[in-house]
Design a protein around this motif. Structure first.
Motif, PDB file in Angstrom:
ATOM      1  N   LYS A 139      -3.619  18.043  -2.613  1.00 24.38           N
ATOM      2  CA  LYS A 139      -4.611  18.761  -1.819  1.00 24.38           C
ATOM      3  C   LYS A 139      -4.673  18.180  -0.414  1.00 24.38           C
ATOM      4  O   LYS A 139      -4.613  16.966  -0.226  1.00 24.38           O
ATOM      5  N   ASP A 140      -4.796  19.070   0.567  1.00 22.28           N
ATOM      6  CA  ASP A 140      -4.989  18.653   1.948  1.00 22.28           C
ATOM      7  C   ASP A 140      -3.825  17.771   2.433  1.00 22.28           C
ATOM      8  O   ASP A 140      -4.035  16.727   3.025  1.00 22.28           O
ATOM      9  N   ILE A 141      -2.606  18.217   2.175  1.00 22.53           N
ATOM     10  CA  ILE A 141      -1.450  17.433   2.624  1.00 22.53           C
ATOM     11  C   ILE A 141      -0.831  18.103   3.851  1.00 22.53           C
ATOM     12  O   ILE A 141      -0.458  19.279   3.825  1.00 22.53           O
TER      13      ILE A 141
ATOM     14  N   LEU B 135     -13.144 -11.109  -5.233  1.00 24.69           N
ATOM     15  CA  LEU B 135     -12.531 -10.871  -6.541  1.00 24.69           C
ATOM     16  C   LEU B 135     -11.085 -10.378  -6.387  1.00 24.69           C
ATOM     17  O   LEU B 135     -10.207 -10.736  -7.169  1.00 24.69           O
ATOM     18  N   ALA B 136     -10.844  -9.569  -5.365  1.00 20.56           N
ATOM     19  CA  ALA B 136      -9.495  -9.048  -5.122  1.00 20.56           C
ATOM     20  C   ALA B 136      -8.530 -10.187  -4.803  1.00 20.56           C
ATOM     21  O   ALA B 136      -7.392 -10.204  -5.284  1.00 20.56           O
ATOM     22  N   LYS B 137      -8.981 -11.118  -3.995  1.00 18.74           N
ATOM     23  CA  LYS B 137      -8.118 -12.237  -3.597  1.00 18.74           C
ATOM     24  C   LYS B 137      -7.667 -13.079  -4.782  1.00 18.74           C
ATOM     25  O   LYS B 137      -6.569 -13.614  -4.796  1.00 18.74           O
ATOM     26  N   SER B 138      -8.530 -13.187  -5.792  1.00 23.35           N
ATOM     27  CA  SER B 138      -8.197 -14.048  -6.934  1.00 23.35           C
ATOM     28  C   SER B 138      -7.682 -13.290  -8.158  1.00 23.35           C
ATOM     29  O   SER B 138      -7.181 -13.905  -9.101  1.00 23.35           O
ATOM     30  N   ASN B 139      -7.764 -11.950  -8.132  1.00 25.60           N
ATOM     31  CA  ASN B 139      -7.379 -11.197  -9.334  1.00 25.60           C
ATOM     32  C   ASN B 139      -6.306 -10.127  -9.129  1.00 25.60           C
ATOM     33  O   ASN B 139      -5.605  -9.774 -10.077  1.00 25.60           O
ATOM     34  N   SER B 140      -6.186  -9.603  -7.908  1.00 30.04           N
ATOM     35  CA  SER B 140      -5.268  -8.488  -7.692  1.00 30.04           C
ATOM     36  C   SER B 140      -3.813  -8.940  -7.604  1.00 30.04           C
ATOM     37  O   SER B 140      -3.498  -9.974  -7.007  1.00 30.04           O
ATOM     38  N   SER B 141      -2.919  -8.137  -8.175  1.00 29.34           N
ATOM     39  CA  SER B 141      -1.488  -8.433  -8.097  1.00 29.34           C
ATOM     40  C   SER B 141      -0.810  -7.567  -7.037  1.00 29.34           C
ATOM     41  O   SER B 141       0.412  -7.550  -6.913  1.00 29.34           O
ATOM     42  N   ASP B 142      -1.610  -6.857  -6.238  1.00 33.48           N
ATOM     43  CA  ASP B 142      -1.057  -6.040  -5.166  1.00 33.48           C
ATOM     44  C   ASP B 142      -0.778  -6.912  -3.939  1.00 33.48           C
ATOM     45  O   ASP B 142      -1.371  -7.987  -3.774  1.00 33.48           O
ATOM     46  N   GLY B 143       0.093  -6.418  -3.068  1.00 30.40           N
ATOM     47  CA  GLY B 143       0.480  -7.191  -1.889  1.00 30.40           C
ATOM     48  C   GLY B 143      -0.636  -7.408  -0.893  1.00 30.40           C
ATOM     49  O   GLY B 143      -0.547  -8.315  -0.056  1.00 30.40           O
ATOM     50  N   ASN B 144      -1.692  -6.593  -0.943  1.00 29.47           N
ATOM     51  CA  ASN B 144      -2.779  -6.758   0.028  1.00 29.47           C
ATOM     52  C   ASN B 144      -3.960  -7.556  -0.538  1.00 29.47           C
ATOM     53  O   ASN B 144      -5.066  -7.489  -0.003  1.00 29.47           O
ATOM     54  N   ALA B 145      -3.705  -8.298  -1.603  1.00 31.97           N
ATOM     55  CA  ALA B 145      -4.781  -9.099  -2.215  1.00 31.97           C
ATOM     56  C   ALA B 145      -5.411 -10.063  -1.207  1.00 31.97           C
ATOM     57  O   ALA B 145      -6.633 -10.257  -1.196  1.00 31.97           O
ATOM     58  N   SER B 146      -4.571 -10.664  -0.348  1.00 24.34           N
ATOM     59  CA  SER B 146      -5.087 -11.647   0.617  1.00 24.34           C
ATOM     60  C   SER B 146      -6.030 -11.014   1.639  1.00 24.34           C
ATOM     61  O   SER B 146      -6.823 -11.695   2.276  1.00 24.34           O
ATOM     62  N   GLU B 147      -5.933  -9.675   1.793  1.00 24.63           N
ATOM     63  CA  GLU B 147      -6.848  -8.962   2.696  1.00 24.63           C
ATOM     64  C   GLU B 147      -8.048  -8.399   1.935  1.00 24.63           C
ATOM     65  O   GLU B 147      -8.746  -7.502   2.425  1.00 24.63           O
ATOM     66  N   GLY B 148      -8.274  -8.915   0.733  1.00 27.39           N
ATOM     67  CA  GLY B 148      -9.401  -8.445  -0.059  1.00 27.39           C
ATOM     68  C   GLY B 148      -9.174  -7.065  -0.636  1.00 27.39           C
ATOM     69  O   GLY B 148     -10.121  -6.335  -0.925  1.00 27.39           O
ATOM     70  N   GLY B 149      -7.892  -6.682  -0.786  1.00 26.96           N
ATOM     71  CA  GLY B 149      -7.550  -5.385  -1.368  1.00 26.96           C
ATOM     72  C   GLY B 149      -7.870  -4.201  -0.487  1.00 26.96           C
ATOM     73  O   GLY B 149      -7.961  -3.068  -0.967  1.00 26.96           O
ATOM     74  N   LEU B 150      -8.041  -4.438   0.812  1.00 33.15           N
ATOM     75  CA  LEU B 150      -8.506  -3.384   1.715  1.00 33.15           C
ATOM     76  C   LEU B 150      -7.379  -2.495   2.250  1.00 33.15           C
ATOM     77  O   LEU B 150      -6.356  -2.988   2.726  1.00 33.15           O
ATOM     78  N   TYR B 151      -7.586  -1.182   2.160  1.00 26.52           N
ATOM     79  CA  TYR B 151      -6.738  -0.189   2.816  1.00 26.52           C
ATOM     80  C   TYR B 151      -7.632   0.582   3.775  1.00 26.52           C
ATOM     81  O   TYR B 151      -8.630   1.174   3.363  1.00 26.52           O
ATOM     82  N   GLU B 152      -7.265   0.570   5.065  1.00 27.52           N
ATOM     83  CA  GLU B 152      -8.074   1.258   6.072  1.00 27.52           C
ATOM     84  C   GLU B 152      -7.400   2.545   6.530  1.00 27.52           C
ATOM     85  O   GLU B 152      -6.179   2.674   6.514  1.00 27.52           O
ATOM     86  N   ASN B 153      -8.235   3.493   6.953  1.00 25.38           N
ATOM     87  CA  ASN B 153      -7.756   4.771   7.476  1.00 25.38           C
ATOM     88  C   ASN B 153      -6.760   5.451   6.541  1.00 25.38           C
ATOM     89  O   ASN B 153      -5.678   5.886   6.952  1.00 25.38           O
ATOM     90  N   VAL B 154      -7.118   5.510   5.286  1.00 24.01           N
ATOM     91  CA  VAL B 154      -6.278   6.182   4.295  1.00 24.01           C
ATOM     92  C   VAL B 154      -6.374   7.687   4.524  1.00 24.01           C
ATOM     93  O   VAL B 154      -7.464   8.240   4.709  1.00 24.01           O
ATOM     94  N   VAL B 155      -5.219   8.353   4.529  1.00 19.91           N
ATOM     95  CA  VAL B 155      -5.201   9.814   4.689  1.00 19.91           C
ATOM     96  C   VAL B 155      -4.852  10.453   3.344  1.00 19.91           C
ATOM     97  O   VAL B 155      -4.258   9.804   2.477  1.00 19.91           O
ATOM     98  N   PRO B 156      -5.220  11.706   3.129  1.00 20.17           N
ATOM     99  CA  PRO B 156      -4.935  12.365   1.849  1.00 20.17           C
ATOM    100  C   PRO B 156      -3.458  12.287   1.467  1.00 20.17           C
ATOM    101  O   PRO B 156      -2.579  12.502   2.295  1.00 20.17           O
TER     102      PRO B 156
ATOM    103  N   THR C 179      -3.529   9.833  -8.742  1.00 20.63           N
ATOM    104  CA  THR C 179      -4.842   9.542  -9.323  1.00 20.63           C
ATOM    105  C   THR C 179      -5.673   8.631  -8.409  1.00 20.63           C
ATOM    106  O   THR C 179      -6.897   8.766  -8.325  1.00 20.63           O
ATOM    107  N   PHE C 180      -5.007   7.711  -7.737  1.00 17.32           N
ATOM    108  CA  PHE C 180      -5.667   6.835  -6.754  1.00 17.32           C
ATOM    109  C   PHE C 180      -6.211   7.708  -5.626  1.00 17.32           C
ATOM    110  O   PHE C 180      -7.371   7.573  -5.200  1.00 17.32           O
ATOM    111  N   ASN C 181      -5.365   8.614  -5.140  1.00 19.71           N
ATOM    112  CA  ASN C 181      -5.733   9.512  -4.049  1.00 19.71           C
ATOM    113  C   ASN C 181      -6.915  10.404  -4.433  1.00 19.71           C
ATOM    114  O   ASN C 181      -7.863  10.588  -3.662  1.00 19.71           O
ATOM    115  N   ALA C 182      -6.872  10.958  -5.659  1.00 19.31           N
ATOM    116  CA  ALA C 182      -7.933  11.865  -6.120  1.00 19.31           C
ATOM    117  C   ALA C 182      -9.283  11.161  -6.154  1.00 19.31           C
ATOM    118  O   ALA C 182     -10.314  11.749  -5.812  1.00 19.31           O
ATOM    119  N   TRP C 183      -9.294   9.882  -6.557  1.00 17.49           N
ATOM    120  CA  TRP C 183     -10.548   9.120  -6.606  1.00 17.49           C
ATOM    121  C   TRP C 183     -11.087   8.922  -5.188  1.00 17.49           C
ATOM    122  O   TRP C 183     -12.285   9.100  -4.933  1.00 17.49           O
TER     123      TRP C 183
END
Length: 589
Positions: free
Chosen positions: A364-366, A484-505, A511-515
């Motif tokens: 949707k909205d791509i 919690l992200a810094k100590s538990n996440s296995s994603d590459g952005n864990a050190s940034e607190g799991g943050l994704y900014e300016n995410v576009v559709p 499923t991540f996008n839909a949420w």
């Protein structure tokens, strides 16, 4: 005659200062060691070893203490004359080797001094200032790219990626100059392609490096402590390997990375790359925060409206055209069985289960810019014109209407809503990835979350639920989630607190996008989402002020400015110096 004597006197003084006897012998020993490594004929190998052993004895016989210097060889005068004669011979050979194209195998190539002295390229920066790029710098970048290319091809093979499809079918047992590749209608040898990539890397890195120095009032900026640590660790590893094979560190690095690339050159080039990387990162942050006026954004929109428009579609990529044709034929007019068909034509068990959820195949909205980045057959550029996308021209046409269906090679697409200008805003979101661990992972490095058993997925889900519970027990803030992200996440952005900014559709998996883009989503919302990578504990930071099209316009305008600055920088090859640049696969010759 007097002029020749003056030249010889200058040469004597220069080389008497530049080379002490032990250093000269050490270089000859290293050169012989390299020849021994690359020599396949056993008789020649033994002869080279004998020469090496004699030189080692000669080197060890030179005794240097605080009080005395003992050189039990010919007198110093003879040494100077021999050195001068040797230099004259090298200079004579130099032109012979250049003329015959075998300079890299010659005496001068072995000594390594031409690579330290000669200019391979001249870089002219945006201010018109000229900077010399030495041959050993080119050799360093050649080795880095060549090694990365080998690693990439190896990874592709490991993960079963078709090398022909990826246009990465290069044979490292053959010379790069004897193999060709074709991209966007252009055919060239692999050597020409690699040289182009190396030149681009040098230009990009040194452009940022010299700009960083200028912006720092002419002084070289310091690299970070972490970068210093990385460099120190790399040298430590090289030292271990060098001693294992009987090399000095410089000798080992030069054997691995090409003539003239000594330890000092490696440290220097790595430092320059770090400085350039830091400058580019800071500059990128400045570009991202730079704002353009509404007038400038509207002007971009008017010029590029066709690419900024969005569609709502269902889309699936089949394994074959026959499957795609069968998919289209079985698809109901209202598209209601799209998910069932996607499940049926999925190639693995994980996708068969996942695709039963309509969200997995709904986009949707791509916008068109996002579509051009996807790997679907529908999104492929024309073979003859890479700026044309026939499938997307159809999809974003004003003639489209809801219910239209197209099968383009292996892609099947169903139109939910034809092209429109979206008002959706970008969002900021944090997540904590809990990836299931496969029992196969220790034996098969290509295994992924998809290979995990139901039990392993259940374990990951339980862990995700515990992490979310821990968050809910706390103060429920963005900061506590980041911790919690810094100590538990296995994603590459864990050190940034799991943050994704300016995410576009549709930037994220379905499923991540839909949420993220659920119309009811509000700041502070949390939840758990399952994707092919694992379970994601989600935290919604909130929506931004800019609409997606405005954000894209801003990024494009900023990129355009950067491209204009880079286009102002030129890199011109020096014909003579480039004769000493590394070529083909024999970078350790």
């Amino acid at each position: 005659m007097a002029e020749n004597k003056d030249k010889l006197a200058k040469l004597e003084a220069k080389y008497d200062k530049a080379y002490e006897r032990k250093d000269a012998l050490a270089e000859q020993i290293e050169a012989l060691r390299k020849e021994i490594l690359n020599e396949s004929d056993q008789k020649k190998k033994n002869k080279l070893r004998a020469q090496r052993d004699e030189l080692i004895k000669e080197r060890d016989s030179i005794i240097i203490t605080e009080d005395t210097v003992k050189i039990p060889m010919a007198p110093k005068t003879k040494k100077i004359v021999t050195a001068v004669v040797a230099i004259i011979v090298v200079i004579a050979l130099l032109f012979t080797y250049v003329a015959t194209g075998f300079v890299r195998k010659g005496v001068s190539g072995t000594l390594g001094w031409p690579q330290k002295i000669f200019t391979a390229y001249t870089l002219t920066d945006a201010d018109g200032e000229k900077h010399k790029i030495k041959v050993n710098t080119y050799n360093y970048y050649f080795a880095m790219y060549y090694n990365n290319l080998q690693s990439t091809v190896s990874s592709y093979k490991q993960y079963g990626i078709d090398l022909d499809e990826a246009n990465m079918n290069v044979d490292f047992d053959k010379k790069l100059s004897e193999q060709t590749r074709t991209e966007d209608g252009k055919t060239q040898t692999w050597l020409e392609y690699v040289q182009e990539q190396v030149e681009d890397s040098i230009k990009h890195t040194y452009m940022n490096y010299y700009q960083a120095v200028k912006d720092n009032k002419g002084k070289e900026p310091e690299i970070t402590d972490d970068q210093k640590k990385e460099l120190k660790e790399a040298l430590k590893n090289y030292k271990t390997s060098a001693h294992k094979y009987g090399f000095t560190v410089s000798g080992y690095i030069e054997a691995a990375m090409g003539h003239g690339v000594t330890k000092d050159v490696f440290v220097r080039e790595a430092t320059i790359a770090y400085i350039a990387e830091n400058y580019e990162s800071d500059h990128k942050e400045d570009s991202e925060t730079k704002t353009y006026t509404d007038k400038e954004l509207e002007a971009y929109k008017k010029k590029n409206e066709a690419k900024l428009q969005s569609v709502d579609i269902k889309m699936f990529e089949c394994d074959s055209e026959d499957d795609a044709k069968a998919f289209k034929k079985a698809l109901k007019a209202d598209g209601s069985n799209f998910a069932d068909l996607a499940s049926k034509y999925s190639s693995d068990d994980f996708d068969k289960k996942a695709n039963k959820n309509p969200v997995e195949t709904t986009y949707k909205d791509i916008n068109r810019i996002s579509m051009e980045a996807l790997s679907f057959a529908l999104c492929t550029a024309d073979d003859k014109d890479k700026d044309k996308y026939p499938g997307l021209d159809w999809l974003y046409s004003a003639d489209r209407k809801a219910g239209d269906v197209k099968q383009d090679s292996t892609t099947v697409v169903y139109v939910i809503k034809p092209a429109y200008m979206s008002k959706t805003k970008t969002v900021n979101v944090r997540h904590i990835l809990i990836a299931p661990t496969s029992s196969k992972s220790s034996d098969d490095s290509s295994s992924s979350a998809k290979d995990c058993t139901d039990k392993e997925w259940a374990k990951a889900k339980k862990t995700a639920e515990k992490v979310l519970a821990k968050y809910n027990e706390g103060d429920k803030t963005s900061e506590s989630f980041a911790t919690l992200a810094k100590s538990n996440s296995s994603d590459g952005n864990a050190s940034e607190g799991g943050l994704y900014e300016n995410v576009v559709p549709n930037q994220m998996v379905p499923t991540f996008n839909a949420w993220c883009f659920d119309s009811s989503r509000k700041a502070g919302d949390v939840g758990i989402v399952k994707t092919e990578y694992g379970y994601h504990v989600m935290y919604f930071e909130g929506k931004n002020d800019q609409a997606v099209w405005q954000y894209i316009a801003q990024q494009k305008l900023s990129a355009q400015e950067s491209e204009e600055k880079e286009d102002a920088v030129t890199l011109k090859k020096n014909w003579f110096g480039s004769r000493y640049c590394e070529i083909d696969t024999d970078i350790d010759a």
